[in-house]
Enzyme design. Structure first.
Site, PDB file in Angstrom:
ATOM      1  CD  GLU A   1      -2.585   1.094   2.655  1.00 26.21           C
ATOM      2  OE1 GLU A   1      -3.349   2.332   2.711  1.00 26.21           O
ATOM      3  OE2 GLU A   1      -2.068   0.299   3.354  1.00 26.21           O
TER       4      GLU A   1
ATOM      5  CD  GLU B   1      -8.755   3.438   2.630  1.00 23.55           C
ATOM      6  OE1 GLU B   1      -7.898   2.155   2.096  1.00 23.55           O
ATOM      7  OE2 GLU B   1      -8.595   3.131   4.596  1.00 23.55           O
TER       8      GLU B   1
END
Length: 310
Positions: free
Chosen positions: A136, A274
């Site tokens: 990520e 997100e």
């Protein structure tokens, strides 16, 4: 190299015969020229030679038909002034790439507790990754770089909370909020990707809840942050073609939270996004695509621009 043969016979000299039509045309040309000379010498009806009845240059004459270059959209923007060419001139945007690629090597530092107003939480975390190991932290930094380029092209001053290996870990969520506050950002956004189970797909934008506890007071920025988040959600969906999360936000693509230090401690309009679920194979295929990450950055950029331009 030349070639002769059945399909390429050597050229033969041909003699042409004058057709009656050609002869007739040749006879007419001198008469037409004489008529034109007489017409110009006397003057055109209604004015002097080369002028129309209103005394203006005749559009039919070369002098009165100046060529004009085509006007491009860029020329239009320049003619309209700096604000049109650089619509975000004077605006400050802070981009917060979630986590840090170096966090894995600094477990003790990122696990120290910090006060986020409502409670104490870890300074930072390592974040998630795809099943194939694409982290990520690498994703968020890549999108942040692309987003910075897009916003700077429109005149914005852009600051990142961290970049590459500076700092080597973190910074803590409290510091990330402080960077946006100190910069007096007109908008701030934290870029993330989720780590939910397989089958959970889509993106969502996290908005700050109304929090008034300890060092946290989001009440002054709740309304503006929600407006920012709605613009980002709308434009992100439009540009990327991604659907809102099927597991958070009841299909709206929006989620309100009061447990994130990066939002609780912000004094400027701020949201999290997100961009997708790294643990879902279909979402992971998007998140690991450079072309799709460019779309993600474009969608976020357009949302921020929409917000800043009102």
């Amino acid at each position: 190299m030349s070639y002769t043969g059945p399909e390429f016979d050597p050229p033969r000299q041909r003699r042409f015969r004058r057709a009656p039509l050609a002869v007739g045309l040749a006879a007419l040309v001198p008469g037409a020229l004489l008529g034109w000379v007489a017409y110009e010498g006397v003057g055109r009806p209604g004015g002097s030679p080369g002028a129309d009845a209103a005394g203006q240059a005749d559009p039919a004459t070369p002098k009165s038909a100046p060529k004009s270059a085509p006007v491009s959209p860029t020329d239009d923007a320049k003619a309209a002034g700096p604000s049109a060419a650089l619509p975000l001139r004077g605006k400050v945007v802070v981009i917060d790439p979630g986590h840090n690629p170096g966090n894995f090597q600094h477990a003790s530092e990122i696990n120290q507790k910090v006060n986020i107003g409502t409670n104490w939480k870890e300074c930072d975390t390592t974040g998630t990754s795809t099943n194939a190991g694409y982290s990520e932290a690498r994703f968020t930094l890549d999108v942040a770089h692309r987003l910075r380029t897009l916003l700077e092209r429109q005149g914005a001053t852009v600051k990142l909370t961290h970049d590459a290996d500076q700092p080597a870990w973190g910074p803590c969520v409290t510091r990330r909020a402080e960077i946006g506050n100190t910069a007096h950002a007109d908008a701030a956004i934290s870029v993330h990707a989720d780590g939910a189970p397989e089958g959970d797909r889509g993106f969502h934008v996290i908005l700050p809840a109304s929090v008034h506890s300890g060092a946290a007071d989001t009440r002054p920025i709740v309304a503006s942050s929600h407006t920012l988040g709605k613009y980002v959600e709308s434009d992100f969906a439009k540009v990327t073609g991604s659907a809102p999360s099927n597991y958070v936000g009841n299909g709206t693509g929006l989620d309100v939270r009061g447990d994130l230090g990066g939002l609780n401690l912000s004094t400027v309009p701020k949201v999290f996004i997100e961009c997708g679920n790294m643990r879902d194979s279909k979402d992971a295929a998007l998140l690991t695509s450079g072309a799709w990450r460019q779309k993600a950055a474009q969608g976020i950029s357009e949302g921020i621009v929409s917000f800043l331009r009102g």
